[in-house]
Design a protein around this motif. Sequence first.
Motif, PDB file in Angstrom:
ATOM      1  N   GLU A   1      -2.365  -5.031 -12.639  1.00  0.00           N
ATOM      2  CA  GLU A   1      -1.003  -4.895 -12.250  1.00  0.00           C
ATOM      3  C   GLU A   1      -0.750  -3.521 -11.859  1.00  0.00           C
ATOM      4  OE1 GLU A   1       3.264  -4.734 -14.918  1.00  0.00           O
ATOM      5  OE2 GLU A   1       1.166  -5.221 -16.003  1.00  0.00           O
ATOM      6  N   ILE A   2      -1.465  -2.574 -12.217  1.00  0.00           N
ATOM      7  CA  ILE A   2      -1.130  -1.336 -11.326  1.00  0.00           C
ATOM      8  C   ILE A   2      -1.886  -1.195  -9.803  1.00  0.00           C
ATOM      9  CG2 ILE A   2      -1.830   1.259 -11.613  1.00  0.00           C
ATOM     10  CD1 ILE A   2      -2.321   0.962 -14.488  1.00  0.00           C
ATOM     11  N   LEU A   3      -2.820  -1.853  -9.571  1.00  0.00           N
ATOM     12  CA  LEU A   3      -3.153  -1.960  -8.304  1.00  0.00           C
ATOM     13  C   LEU A   3      -2.694  -2.789  -7.386  1.00  0.00           C
ATOM     14  CD1 LEU A   3      -7.057  -1.594  -9.085  1.00  0.00           C
ATOM     15  CD2 LEU A   3      -5.743   0.233  -8.363  1.00  0.00           C
ATOM     16  N   ASN A   4      -1.732  -3.536  -7.922  1.00  0.00           N
ATOM     17  CA  ASN A   4      -1.045  -4.556  -7.076  1.00  0.00           C
ATOM     18  C   ASN A   4       0.418  -3.930  -6.536  1.00  0.00           C
ATOM     19  OD1 ASN A   4      -2.493  -6.713  -6.580  1.00  0.00           O
ATOM     20  ND2 ASN A   4      -2.372  -7.754  -8.656  1.00  0.00           N
ATOM     21  N   ASN A   5       0.417  -2.795  -6.838  1.00  0.00           N
ATOM     22  CA  ASN A   5       1.867  -2.244  -6.768  1.00  0.00           C
ATOM     23  C   ASN A   5       2.083  -1.908  -5.274  1.00  0.00           C
ATOM     24  OD1 ASN A   5       4.340  -0.852  -6.654  1.00  0.00           O
ATOM     25  ND2 ASN A   5       3.497   0.902  -8.035  1.00  0.00           N
ATOM     26  N   PRO A   6       2.960  -2.453  -4.367  1.00  0.00           N
ATOM     27  CA  PRO A   6       3.117  -2.322  -3.141  1.00  0.00           C
ATOM     28  C   PRO A   6       3.542  -0.828  -2.574  1.00  0.00           C
ATOM     29  CG  PRO A   6       4.371  -4.294  -3.868  1.00  0.00           C
ATOM     30  CD  PRO A   6       3.977  -3.648  -4.983  1.00  0.00           C
ATOM     31  N   ASP A   7       4.034  -0.175  -3.604  1.00  0.00           N
ATOM     32  CA  ASP A   7       4.371   1.151  -3.169  1.00  0.00           C
ATOM     33  C   ASP A   7       3.063   2.016  -2.813  1.00  0.00           C
ATOM     34  OD1 ASP A   7       6.951   0.695  -3.408  1.00  0.00           O
ATOM     35  OD2 ASP A   7       7.104   1.394  -5.556  1.00  0.00           O
ATOM     36  N   LEU A   8       1.830   1.720  -3.361  1.00  0.00           N
ATOM     37  CA  LEU A   8       0.797   2.314  -3.144  1.00  0.00           C
ATOM     38  C   LEU A   8       0.302   2.138  -1.770  1.00  0.00           C
ATOM     39  CD1 LEU A   8      -1.303   1.403  -6.468  1.00  0.00           C
ATOM     40  CD2 LEU A   8      -0.209   3.651  -6.050  1.00  0.00           C
ATOM     41  N   TYR A   9       0.792   1.250  -1.182  1.00  0.00           N
ATOM     42  CA  TYR A   9      -0.017   0.852   0.230  1.00  0.00           C
ATOM     43  C   TYR A   9       1.066   1.079   1.379  1.00  0.00           C
ATOM     44  CZ  TYR A   9      -2.971  -1.600  -2.950  1.00  0.00           C
ATOM     45  OH  TYR A   9      -4.105  -1.968  -3.950  1.00  0.00           O
ATOM     46  N   ASN A  10       2.501   1.355   0.865  1.00  0.00           N
ATOM     47  CA  ASN A  10       3.519   1.397   2.199  1.00  0.00           C
ATOM     48  C   ASN A  10       3.752   3.013   2.129  1.00  0.00           C
ATOM     49  OD1 ASN A  10       5.135   1.917  -0.156  1.00  0.00           O
ATOM     50  ND2 ASN A  10       6.243  -0.038  -0.045  1.00  0.00           N
ATOM     51  N   GLU A  44       7.109  -8.576  -0.871  1.00  0.00           N
ATOM     52  CA  GLU A  44       7.960  -9.583  -1.392  1.00  0.00           C
ATOM     53  C   GLU A  44       8.064 -10.938  -0.414  1.00  0.00           C
ATOM     54  OE1 GLU A  44      11.833  -7.737  -2.084  1.00  0.00           O
ATOM     55  OE2 GLU A  44      11.119  -6.767  -3.781  1.00  0.00           O
ATOM     56  N   GLU A  45       7.912 -10.407   1.021  1.00  0.00           N
ATOM     57  CA  GLU A  45       7.931 -11.663   2.035  1.00  0.00           C
ATOM     58  C   GLU A  45       6.445 -12.335   2.260  1.00  0.00           C
ATOM     59  OE1 GLU A  45       9.209  -8.592   3.034  1.00  0.00           O
ATOM     60  OE2 GLU A  45      11.365  -9.126   2.747  1.00  0.00           O
ATOM     61  N   ALA A  46       5.636 -12.112   1.094  1.00  0.00           N
ATOM     62  CA  ALA A  46       4.173 -12.625   1.220  1.00  0.00           C
ATOM     63  C   ALA A  46       3.306 -12.016   2.117  1.00  0.00           C
ATOM     64  CB  ALA A  46       4.304 -14.051   1.007  1.00  0.00           C
ATOM     65  N   ASN A  47       3.699 -10.953   2.785  1.00  0.00           N
ATOM     66  CA  ASN A  47       2.707 -10.257   3.847  1.00  0.00           C
ATOM     67  C   ASN A  47       1.923  -9.246   3.178  1.00  0.00           C
ATOM     68  OD1 ASN A  47       4.518 -11.379   5.839  1.00  0.00           O
ATOM     69  ND2 ASN A  47       5.966  -9.930   5.736  1.00  0.00           N
ATOM     70  N   ILE A  48       0.677  -9.169   3.791  1.00  0.00           N
ATOM     71  CA  ILE A  48      -0.358  -8.458   3.399  1.00  0.00           C
ATOM     72  C   ILE A  48      -0.077  -6.996   3.643  1.00  0.00           C
ATOM     73  CG2 ILE A  48      -2.776  -7.759   3.525  1.00  0.00           C
ATOM     74  CD1 ILE A  48      -3.391 -10.644   4.050  1.00  0.00           C
ATOM     75  N   ILE A  49      -0.025  -6.190   2.813  1.00  0.00           N
ATOM     76  CA  ILE A  49       0.237  -4.711   2.826  1.00  0.00           C
ATOM     77  C   ILE A  49      -0.779  -3.817   2.798  1.00  0.00           C
ATOM     78  CG2 ILE A  49       2.715  -4.955   2.559  1.00  0.00           C
ATOM     79  CD1 ILE A  49       2.425  -3.789  -0.021  1.00  0.00           C
ATOM     80  N   GLY A  50      -1.781  -4.652   2.011  1.00  0.00           N
ATOM     81  CA  GLY A  50      -3.078  -3.541   1.839  1.00  0.00           C
ATOM     82  C   GLY A  50      -4.058  -4.337   0.994  1.00  0.00           C
ATOM     83  N   PHE A  51      -5.295  -3.403   0.752  1.00  0.00           N
ATOM     84  CA  PHE A  51      -6.418  -4.136  -0.117  1.00  0.00           C
ATOM     85  C   PHE A  51      -6.899  -3.342  -1.239  1.00  0.00           C
ATOM     86  CE2 PHE A  51      -6.329  -6.151   3.978  1.00  0.00           C
ATOM     87  CZ  PHE A  51      -6.538  -7.574   3.825  1.00  0.00           C
ATOM     88  N   TYR A  52      -7.446  -3.571  -2.141  1.00  0.00           N
ATOM     89  CA  TYR A  52      -7.998  -2.751  -3.026  1.00  0.00           C
ATOM     90  C   TYR A  52      -9.274  -3.048  -3.522  1.00  0.00           C
ATOM     91  CZ  TYR A  52      -6.897  -5.640  -7.170  1.00  0.00           C
ATOM     92  OH  TYR A  52      -6.605  -6.738  -8.131  1.00  0.00           O
ATOM     93  N   GLU A  53     -10.333  -2.280  -3.597  1.00  0.00           N
ATOM     94  CA  GLU A  53     -11.573  -2.691  -4.237  1.00  0.00           C
ATOM     95  C   GLU A  53     -11.910  -2.031  -5.304  1.00  0.00           C
ATOM     96  OE1 GLU A  53     -15.498  -3.380  -1.605  1.00  0.00           O
ATOM     97  OE2 GLU A  53     -15.128  -1.400  -1.581  1.00  0.00           O
TER      98      GLU A  53
END
Length: 493
Positions: free
Chosen positions: A53-62, A131-140
């Motif tokens: 849940e923490i790594l899925n936060n969009p704010d980390l990638y924008n 929110e528009e289902a666009n890929i904004i990043g990846f985490y590994e």
Amino acid sequence: MKLKHYLTISHFLVLIITLLSIIIGIEVNVAYNRRTRVKDDLSVRMEFIKYREILNNPDLYNGKVNIANALSQIVLDKETIITLYSPAGLTLYSSVVGNERKVSLDNLYSNLNEVTYRYNIYTLKKAVFDEEANIIGFYEMSIERHNLAEITKKNTLITFSVLFLLVGMIFIIVIRRLNIKFSQPLSAVTHSMNEYAKGNTEVYINYKANDEIGELCRHFNAMKDEIEEGKKAVEAEQKAKEYMIATISHDLKTPLTSIRAYTEMLKLSNTTDEVKRRDYLETILSKCDYMRDMLDDLLTYNLLSMNYQLTQVEVEGDEFCEMLYSGVEATCRQKDINVEIQIEAHGNYSVDVKYMTRVIDNIVSNAIRHTKENGNIWLGAFSTDVVLPDWVDVQCADVLDKYRGPGLFLIVKNEGNAISERDRENLFKPFYQGDEARSKKAHKGVGLGLSISKMIIEKHKGAIEVIPINGVGNIMVCYLRSTSYEEESEHER
């Protein structure tokens, strides 16, 4: 066991133990990995869910928040690595300093949303959407199995420790065995050689193992024995030469004294007695003949003692034997001795005529000398396939059975006293004369005749022996091989 086999087995054991130790170490680690894999899989997946849940936060990638501050609430151990990527593959954040890099899109999208396992590291790579289902990043997120490396290291250490102990034990055993197999026997050989070089002839290496060192010890013992036998043979030969010189000196001295005495008598005497003068001269000539015969025997004996090769020719049996026995009848008549000659010799024989004539002369002369007046002598020459006549006693016929193969028997039998066992054993030795022979005043010779006869027969690859017949006399037998037997033997070789 041969030493080379022993060393081969030792090296093979070391190699096998090393391989087995490595294989066992690998199997132990694999077994441990297999045994703990399920438990570690569950633990790692729970860890992935914990931070999802923490790594899925969009704010980390924008770029709206500071990633380091936002992730500061996550307490990571040293086995866990988190890396955030932009959609283009640029590293936005890595929990490992200096791990920032750009990843190709192929690598970025490979194994996406799958938990992968490589050696002892679990890795989960997921895409993050807005929110528009666009890929904004990846985490590994990579989590290391923290106890697997330690256990593997521990097992490897144990494996190599056991391997070291086993190899060390084998090394110690091999060293001790090599000391027994190599050092001690070689030291014994060296010590024995040094002792033997100092003159200690009693040295003997008591090493019975059937290996190379054992062969060396046996060869040393055999060599020592051969050397000692050679020394004894040389000493015996030297004594024989000394005895020969003493005998010749003694036997030459007697006729020389007689010659000198009769010569002085002729020189000083003024007698006109022609008979006495002739007797003196005959005595001198007789003594000269004796010395000549003695020296001739001596020269022949020395010649045959060396590697002298006889001049052999092929002769026909009957004709050759008639020639050998020719003249014997006249000699026997002079001695008033009856003689019977019987020849039935078939086949061809390779002989040295001159030396074989000498053999028969020696044997016949010896028989005549030991036969009384009006006594009997029998001479015979028979092929081995011929039925022997009645005058060849059964005892003699039994002895002749040992000679096999085509050949010829030359037999001389005389009436008289049977030879004693002592004389029989020594009859063919040089300079040996029986007590009876020494007591005969008319006896001539120094005891080389029968020795020379034996040497001549042996050079013909034959045999000679005397057979006493109690109450009758003695039989002298010579055996010669026929040329057909020689050719068959050569072909078989």
